[in-house]
Scaffold this active site. Structure first.
Site, mmCIF file in Angstrom:
data_model
loop_
_atom_site.group_PDB
_atom_site.id
_atom_site.type_symbol
_atom_site.label_atom_id
_atom_site.label_comp_id
_atom_site.label_asym_id
_atom_site.label_seq_id
_atom_site.Cartn_x
_atom_site.Cartn_y
_atom_site.Cartn_z
ATOM 1 C CE LYS A 112 33.584 32.396 69.566
ATOM 2 N NZ LYS A 112 32.988 33.139 68.472
ATOM 3 C CG HIS A 168 64.306 46.269 59.906
ATOM 4 N ND1 HIS A 168 65.411 47.077 59.741
ATOM 5 C CD2 HIS A 168 63.346 46.782 59.103
ATOM 6 C CE1 HIS A 168 65.122 48.059 58.899
ATOM 7 N NE2 HIS A 168 63.869 47.892 58.497
ATOM 8 C CD GLU A 185 38.083 32.057 61.901
ATOM 9 O OE1 GLU A 185 36.872 31.787 62.001
ATOM 10 O OE2 GLU A 185 38.529 33.199 62.125
HETATM 11 O O1 PA5 Z 1 35.322 33.877 62.312
HETATM 12 C C1 PA5 Z 1 34.881 33.528 63.397
HETATM 13 O O2 PA5 Z 1 33.853 32.839 63.538
HETATM 14 C C2 PA5 Z 1 35.597 33.976 64.666
HETATM 15 O O3 PA5 Z 1 36.861 34.501 64.367
HETATM 16 C C3 PA5 Z 1 34.721 35.006 65.402
HETATM 17 O O4 PA5 Z 1 34.597 36.166 64.622
HETATM 18 C C4 PA5 Z 1 35.305 35.330 66.769
HETATM 19 O O5 PA5 Z 1 35.339 34.169 67.560
HETATM 20 C C5 PA5 Z 1 34.521 36.411 67.511
HETATM 21 O O6 PA5 Z 1 33.158 36.140 67.484
HETATM 22 P P1 PA5 Z 1 32.153 37.310 67.078
HETATM 23 O O7 PA5 Z 1 32.574 37.729 65.708
HETATM 24 O O8 PA5 Z 1 30.800 36.704 67.108
HETATM 25 O O9 PA5 Z 1 32.361 38.386 68.101
#
Ligand code: PA5
Length: 355
Positions: A350, A256, A240
């Site tokens: 999203k 393994h 990310e």
């Molecule tokens: O880091 C991020 O933005 C994502 O991995 C979110 O955490 C993920 O999409 C889930 O969203 P939320 O944390 O709002 O539930």
């Protein structure tokens, strides 16, 4: 190397790549831990007297808190803790259990899907969120909620997401010394902050040094059964923040299967780097396997990067690794000249899903 050092050490250049100062948000974990404790102390929590199992539900930057907590508390927990990350509540989830839904935004589809099904089954629930639909459900159905501050990105809000989870286990009588260990961990991270923040030049900054070693590679990350959640967190932060593919696995399981692929690599003909997470609290047999693994694959991968945990408690040790590696992931972003704060693909996905 000079070019890399300039990118990491010139604060002006750094701000150009990271205009929202995401690095500082990641670096504020010790402060977050303290603020999260205050939130927990002010939260009125209603829990069943006895629970058969705890199910923790969460995706991405929110869900990782569950994996980390399970690792931190593993040797204290005398009840099953089950991690959920799908749209569907398992048949095994009943009203004898507790479901903890963790979603920073409160709007994540998978989390809301399971919560809706759990509500129909009358499963006791607790929410950890900054708002969204989850907060609305909590208000309507009178469900206990840890109300987190808004304005963070989930992966930079780990302290807020993790501490309430720990408090739930304390309230269930399943975790000891958490306040004391959190205090110790925050003090350790204060110290580490002075070593790994952007102001510290590369030649004295181990996080920047590791970033220079892995930023042009496909990073493979290995942890022990105990540190694997941190290895996985590092992989997701590299995904990310730095927008790179990465892979994490657990030793001894990788020995393994994956070890064959690693053993067969030809030096100079691949682009993998290997980072190995080490911890004194690992089993002696696991430590032995790590040493043998190093001797079997070290030459093929051009040397193994080892990162060792710090601190006294398991909580401090896990958080010391997370903190250091979060910073590394942000420095990899800077070296690749990508904004660590942006997650364009996740946001597009999203948006499509919300139609
Ligand atoms: O880091 C991020 O933005 C994502 O991995 C979110 O955490 C993920 O999409 C889930 O969203 P939320 O944390 O709002 O539930």
């Amino acid at each position: 190397m000079n070019n890399e050092i300039e990118k990491l050490d010139s604060l002006e250049k750094l701000r150009q790549v990271d205009p929202s100062d995401f690095l500082s948000m990641i670096a504020s974990l010790p402060e977050e831990l303290r603020k999260a404790q205050e939130i927990c102390q002010a939260t009125k929590l209603t829990l069943p007297k006895k629970v058969r199992a705890v199910y923790i539900l969460g995706m991405g930057g929110s869900g990782i808190s569950a994996l980390l907590v399970k690792s931190i508390l593993e040797d204290q927990l005398d009840l099953p803790v089950i991690f959920l990350r799908s749209y569907v509540a398992p048949a095994s989830l009943t009203k004898e259990d507790l479901l903890v839904a963790v979603s920073y935004s409160g709007n994540t589809g998978e989390t809301l899907g399971v919560v809706t099904q759990a509500a129909k089954k009358k499963v006791p629930m607790v929410f950890i969120t900054s708002g969204g639909k989850l907060a609305q459900i909590a208000a309507t159905k009178k469900i206990s909620i840890f109300a987190l501050p808004s304005g963070y990105q989930p992966r930079a809000a780990l302290g807020f997401l993790l501490v309430p989870l720990l408090y739930i286990f304390v309230s269930l009588g399943k975790a000891q010394n958490i306040e004391e260990n959190l205090k110790g961990a925050a003090t350790l991270l204060d110290k580490m902050k002075k070593e790994v923040t952007a102001e510290v030049p590369t030649r004295q900054n181990e996080a920047k040094k590791l970033a220079t070693k892995i930023y042009s590679t496909f990073p493979l990350v290995f942890g022990s059964p105990y540190t694997f959640p941190v290895a996985y967190r590092f992989k997701t932060q590299l995904n990310e923040n730095a927008k790179v593919l990465s892979h994490a696995n657990e030793l001894t399981e990788a020995n393994h299967n994956e070890i064959e692929g690693l053993f067969d690599l030809k030096r100079g003909q691949h682009n993998f780097s290997v980072t190995l997470l080490r911890c004194d609290k690992d089993e002696e047999k696991v430590k032995k396997q790590m040493e043998i693994t190093k001797s079997l694959i070290g030459a093929q991968v051009g040397g193994i990067n080892e990162v060792t945990s710090r601190g006294k408690s398991k909580l401090a040790r896990v958080l010391s690794l997370v903190y250091y590696l979060d910073m590394v992931s942000a420095y990899v972003a800077i070296l690749r000249e990508v904004d660590p704060a942006e997650i364009r693909a996740i946001q597009k996905l999203k948006k499509e899903l919300s139609r």
